[in-house]
Write a protein that holds these residues in place. Sequence first.
Motif, PDB file in Angstrom:
ATOM      1  N   PRO A 193       0.351  -1.279  -0.062  1.00 42.18           N
ATOM      2  CA  PRO A 193       0.224  -0.150  -0.314  1.00 42.18           C
ATOM      3  C   PRO A 193       0.498   1.114  -0.044  1.00 42.18           C
ATOM      4  O   PRO A 193       2.036   1.095   0.094  1.00 42.18           O
ATOM      5  N   PHE A 194      -0.005   2.342  -0.156  1.00 39.04           N
ATOM      6  CA  PHE A 194       1.202   3.306  -0.543  1.00 39.04           C
ATOM      7  C   PHE A 194       2.055   3.496  -0.771  1.00 39.04           C
ATOM      8  O   PHE A 194       3.139   4.509  -0.771  1.00 39.04           O
ATOM      9  N   ALA A 195       1.910   3.070  -3.084  1.00 34.05           N
ATOM     10  CA  ALA A 195       3.165   3.578  -3.444  1.00 34.05           C
ATOM     11  C   ALA A 195       2.985   4.719  -4.161  1.00 34.05           C
ATOM     12  O   ALA A 195       2.280   5.353  -3.550  1.00 34.05           O
ATOM     13  N   GLY A 196       4.444   5.031  -4.537  1.00 32.76           N
ATOM     14  CA  GLY A 196       4.398   6.539  -4.945  1.00 32.76           C
ATOM     15  C   GLY A 196       3.572   6.238  -6.166  1.00 32.76           C
ATOM     16  O   GLY A 196       3.206   5.336  -7.387  1.00 32.76           O
ATOM     17  N   THR A 197       3.189   7.515  -6.092  1.00 28.65           N
ATOM     18  CA  THR A 197       2.654   8.039  -8.096  1.00 28.65           C
ATOM     19  C   THR A 197       3.246   7.956  -8.705  1.00 28.65           C
ATOM     20  O   THR A 197       2.593   7.751 -10.033  1.00 28.65           O
ATOM     21  N   LYS A 217       8.717  11.527   0.795  1.00 29.87           N
ATOM     22  CA  LYS A 217       7.280  10.832   0.220  1.00 29.87           C
ATOM     23  C   LYS A 217       6.111  10.624   1.060  1.00 29.87           C
ATOM     24  O   LYS A 217       6.817  10.230   2.145  1.00 29.87           O
ATOM     25  N   LEU A 218       4.787  11.062   1.075  1.00 32.04           N
ATOM     26  CA  LEU A 218       4.343  11.006   1.982  1.00 32.04           C
ATOM     27  C   LEU A 218       3.203  10.619   1.555  1.00 32.04           C
ATOM     28  O   LEU A 218       2.375  10.895   0.843  1.00 32.04           O
ATOM     29  N   PRO A 219       2.330   9.941   2.444  1.00 28.23           N
ATOM     30  CA  PRO A 219       0.384   9.079   2.126  1.00 28.23           C
ATOM     31  C   PRO A 219       0.110   9.952   2.328  1.00 28.23           C
ATOM     32  O   PRO A 219      -0.116  11.016   3.029  1.00 28.23           O
ATOM     33  N   GLY A 226      -4.490   6.561  -0.758  1.00 29.03           N
ATOM     34  CA  GLY A 226      -3.897   5.101  -0.487  1.00 29.03           C
ATOM     35  C   GLY A 226      -2.401   4.500  -1.432  1.00 29.03           C
ATOM     36  O   GLY A 226      -1.712   4.312  -1.308  1.00 29.03           O
ATOM     37  N   SER A 227      -2.288   6.239  -2.162  1.00 26.86           N
ATOM     38  CA  SER A 227      -0.721   5.981  -3.165  1.00 26.86           C
ATOM     39  C   SER A 227      -0.296   6.966  -2.200  1.00 26.86           C
ATOM     40  O   SER A 227      -0.591   8.489  -0.520  1.00 26.86           O
ATOM     41  N   SER A 228       1.439   7.431  -1.889  1.00 24.33           N
ATOM     42  CA  SER A 228       2.207   8.446  -1.677  1.00 24.33           C
ATOM     43  C   SER A 228       2.803   9.209  -3.089  1.00 24.33           C
ATOM     44  O   SER A 228       2.895   8.372  -4.215  1.00 24.33           O
TER      45      SER A 228
END
Lengths: 134, 265
Positions: free
Chosen positions: A53-57, B59-61, B65-67
Amino acid sequence: MSETLPTTVPADSPAGASRRRWGNLALFLAALALLAFPLVFGLGTVADGQEEPFAGTDSQATTEIQESDPDYTPWFEPWFEPGSGEIESGLFALQAALGAGVLGYVLGSLRTRRRLVGPGRTAHGVGPTAPGRP
Amino acid sequence: MHIAEGFLPPLHAAAWTAVAAPFVVHGAREVVRQVRRDPESTLLLGAAGAFTFALSAVKLPSVTGSSSHPTGTGLGAVLFRPPVMALLGTVVLLFQALLLAHGGLTTLGANVFSMAVVGPWAGYAAFRLLRGAGSGLGPAVFAAMALADLLTYVTTSFQLALAFPDQESGFVGALSKFLSIFAVTQIPLALAEGFIGVLLFRVLTDTAAADLLRLGVLRPSEQVPPADGDVTATASGGVDEHAPSTTTPSTTAPSTTAQDSEGSR
């Protein structure tokens, strides 16, 4: 609305200074709350083609391109890649540390300068009050 | 907003490089001019560069749901006008392209255009508009920081949609796809960056009011009277030629001249 900035409580009074500090703390907490919210409430989702989860854009966009346009092949490779995710994180941390270090140095210098030279002026004399740029 | 190395077709990569290059050259000249004209602002110039350097590494959340990472380009755009940020942003992006394999050399032009050109100009425009409408420093800085951040990602979405239009829905479909990845994720981060920016400007107003006045960011009426411990300094007066010149007295004369002639240039 700016013209009312020197509010009813003068900022040079202890009450004004304390109010200003609370304002600063509130701003910091507001930023922190915005960033903590997704983590605390577990909003992280595993996007297409990602493992966590929270993969980089940035990597999500790359995945999106590869899915929508499978024929596209990148025509250039990075000349250097950090050996692993850990090393990459370390380099990112180094970048943040360098930036934060310089920023902290500048803020400390400005604060010390104000202490030594007094407010409303710079190290080399009274700051010109005429606003505007060339 | 980092388009990965090789992920723009050669034609697009070349075009964005050509578009971004003049901004960077102009920015480099502006940095040199700024330092020559106003050597005292070098400290703040360093702060502007350092802020972007630090923020774009984190990199921030986000609620999607992505960062993603903030850009930090609004600070320098407000303090020194956007051209200066074209150079500082390029330095940051080059560092990441070369040492972190983040972004790339072929996509540097496109990334510079979004983060170091469009972002700073959008933030600066918002700042001037709000200030012109009589807004206080706080709201104007908030808008500048948040929009410089957000518009960078919107620009990246445009660039990718131009390069990779959807098979069926074309440019518009691709744009909404990339906007949903980049821009929506960025909204809370941009707001957080806005808050941090306001905090930073409050600290600067306390510690470097003279610089902010000289740079035209702060209005004389907005100067906050000194708070703790500086009461004596204010009492001793406005024009005290014998003020303790503890820092670099040798540069006093040329620097003062530079300030004095600033208005006439």
